[in-house]
Design a protein around this motif. Sequence first.
Motif, PDB file in Angstrom:
ATOM      1  N   ASN A  10       0.839  -1.201   0.000  1.00 26.84           N
ATOM      2  CA  ASN A  10       0.000   0.000   0.000  1.00 26.84           C
ATOM      3  C   ASN A  10       0.876   1.254   0.000  1.00 26.84           C
ATOM      4  OD1 ASN A  10      -2.391   1.527   0.137  1.00 26.84           O
ATOM      5  ND2 ASN A  10      -2.211   1.690   2.380  1.00 26.84           N
ATOM      6  N   ASN A  11       0.542   2.192  -0.876  1.00 23.53           N
ATOM      7  CA  ASN A  11       1.262   3.462  -1.020  1.00 23.53           C
ATOM      8  C   ASN A  11       2.697   3.269  -1.494  1.00 23.53           C
ATOM      9  OD1 ASN A  11      -0.950   5.057  -0.178  1.00 23.53           O
ATOM     10  ND2 ASN A  11      -0.404   4.726   1.986  1.00 23.53           N
ATOM     11  N   GLY A  70       1.973  -1.196  -5.337  1.00 21.41           N
ATOM     12  CA  GLY A  70       0.556  -1.244  -5.002  1.00 21.41           C
ATOM     13  C   GLY A  70      -0.306  -0.820  -6.188  1.00 21.41           C
ATOM     14  N   CYS A  71      -1.615  -0.843  -5.979  1.00 25.02           N
ATOM     15  CA  CYS A  71      -2.555  -0.452  -7.034  1.00 25.02           C
ATOM     16  C   CYS A  71      -2.572   1.071  -7.119  1.00 25.02           C
ATOM     17  CB  CYS A  71      -3.953  -0.986  -6.736  1.00 25.02           C
ATOM     18  SG  CYS A  71      -4.024  -2.785  -6.654  1.00 25.02           S
ATOM     19  N   GLN A  72      -2.362   1.599  -8.331  1.00 24.61           N
ATOM     20  CA  GLN A  72      -2.251   3.036  -8.546  1.00 24.61           C
ATOM     21  C   GLN A  72      -3.595   3.633  -9.009  1.00 24.61           C
ATOM     22  OE1 GLN A  72       0.914   4.319  -7.791  1.00 24.61           O
ATOM     23  NE2 GLN A  72       1.221   2.180  -7.161  1.00 24.61           N
ATOM     24  N   ASN A  73      -3.630   4.967  -8.957  1.00 24.61           N
ATOM     25  CA  ASN A  73      -4.772   5.715  -9.515  1.00 24.61           C
ATOM     26  C   ASN A  73      -6.118   5.236  -8.972  1.00 24.61           C
ATOM     27  OD1 ASN A  73      -3.267   7.454 -11.394  1.00 24.61           O
ATOM     28  ND2 ASN A  73      -2.777   5.515 -12.426  1.00 24.61           N
ATOM     29  N   ASN A  74      -6.153   5.117  -7.623  1.00 23.10           N
ATOM     30  CA  ASN A  74      -7.382   4.734  -6.915  1.00 23.10           C
ATOM     31  C   ASN A  74      -7.873   3.339  -7.288  1.00 23.10           C
ATOM     32  OD1 ASN A  74      -7.600   7.242  -5.544  1.00 23.10           O
ATOM     33  ND2 ASN A  74      -8.528   8.167  -7.371  1.00 23.10           N
ATOM     34  N   GLY A  75      -6.943   2.500  -7.769  1.00 22.67           N
ATOM     35  CA  GLY A  75      -7.327   1.117  -8.026  1.00 22.67           C
ATOM     36  C   GLY A  75      -7.572   0.361  -6.715  1.00 22.67           C
ATOM     37  N   ARG A  76      -8.433  -0.657  -6.738  1.00 22.74           N
ATOM     38  CA  ARG A  76      -8.797  -1.430  -5.534  1.00 22.74           C
ATOM     39  C   ARG A  76      -7.980  -2.714  -5.498  1.00 22.74           C
ATOM     40  NH1 ARG A  76     -13.070  -5.320  -4.868  1.00 22.74           N
ATOM     41  NH2 ARG A  76     -13.610  -5.617  -2.658  1.00 22.74           N
ATOM     42  N   CYS A  77      -7.225  -2.901  -4.405  1.00 22.92           N
ATOM     43  CA  CYS A  77      -6.363  -4.066  -4.256  1.00 22.92           C
ATOM     44  C   CYS A  77      -7.132  -5.229  -3.624  1.00 22.92           C
ATOM     45  CB  CYS A  77      -5.139  -3.713  -3.398  1.00 22.92           C
ATOM     46  SG  CYS A  77      -3.967  -5.079  -3.225  1.00 22.92           S
ATOM     47  N   ILE A  78      -7.028  -6.417  -4.222  1.00 24.08           N
ATOM     48  CA  ILE A  78      -7.694  -7.625  -3.721  1.00 24.08           C
ATOM     49  C   ILE A  78      -6.616  -8.688  -3.480  1.00 24.08           C
ATOM     50  CG2 ILE A  78      -9.353  -9.442  -4.225  1.00 24.08           C
ATOM     51  CD1 ILE A  78     -10.794  -7.458  -6.047  1.00 24.08           C
TER      52      ILE A  78
END
Length: 326
Positions: free
Chosen positions: A15-16, A20-28
């Motif tokens: 995270n951060n 991690g997932c960029q541009n407000n992407g949702r990590c699963i």
Amino acid sequence: GKTCDSDVDECAQFNNTDLGCQNNGRCINTPGSYRCECAAGFSGIHCRLREMICEKYNGDELCGHGTCVSANNIHNYTCICDVGWTYTNSSPACVIDINECELHTNPCHSECINMPGSFKCGPCPNGYTGNGITCLDVDECAIDNGGCSLIPKVNCINTEGSYHCGNCPEGWLGDGHICIPAPSNDCTSENICHPKAKCEYISDTVVCTCPVGLSGHGFGENGCKSEIATHPCENHECKNNGTCEVNGEGTRCICPEGYMGATCEKNDACHPNPCSNGGSCKLAPKNKYRCACQRGTTGKNCEIQREICGSVLRQETGEVIYPPEG
């Protein structure tokens, strides 16, 4: 773990970070790994790739009268509008026509006609020449003295969008367009008075006086009658509520506004004043009229106001502000 049986939560670990997932992407988090659900307009393992929405969809559908360009906003694109078009606050699409003919942005000399994405100008008003956007004053005095009298010569005075004639010289009567010799004391050349009446030119007014034994106002063939009147005005009929008054040995009519002539029988074309915006009315031949317009106005009756360009400023110093305020 010792036996690698504990799953690592990469979503918390990365995270951060760049992983991690960029541009407000949702990590699963998934067993042994993780994946990203990307926000609208982004793709890729880490949601780093921006979708080219302008290429994915028809740019004309997105922008209307404009060019689609990718942008970092809620729409993922913006529009560069064509000349003559704009957009609203709720949509970047260029679908709002700009009214170029608004009072304070009028690009024409006088009449402006708004069209979708454009405009056109009406013709230059009388007294001007040009293409409607730029209209230059016509010097009416340059040709045939502007219609002012040539014999005798009367000064023609050019004004913006119009002109006017000076006064007839001494010994002549008229409005400057036409000058006629001032009547002599006997008025034989004018045939205004009764054949037996005496004609005099008093205070710029022709006065006809019937001879002894006849009475009346003296004007025309029926101006003198054999009936004896107790008062000179009894046989001088003034029409249209005109008032008769004794003038020397004769009589004349004082006409109300709107009428003229020896017996107030003619309509005065300058009453009421047909000239708008402070224009002054001057009588022309055949009881017609011509308006001398104030600066900044033009037209037959001075009805056209020139709000923007075209006025003539003759002060030695000053300040010009464009566009106009207010």
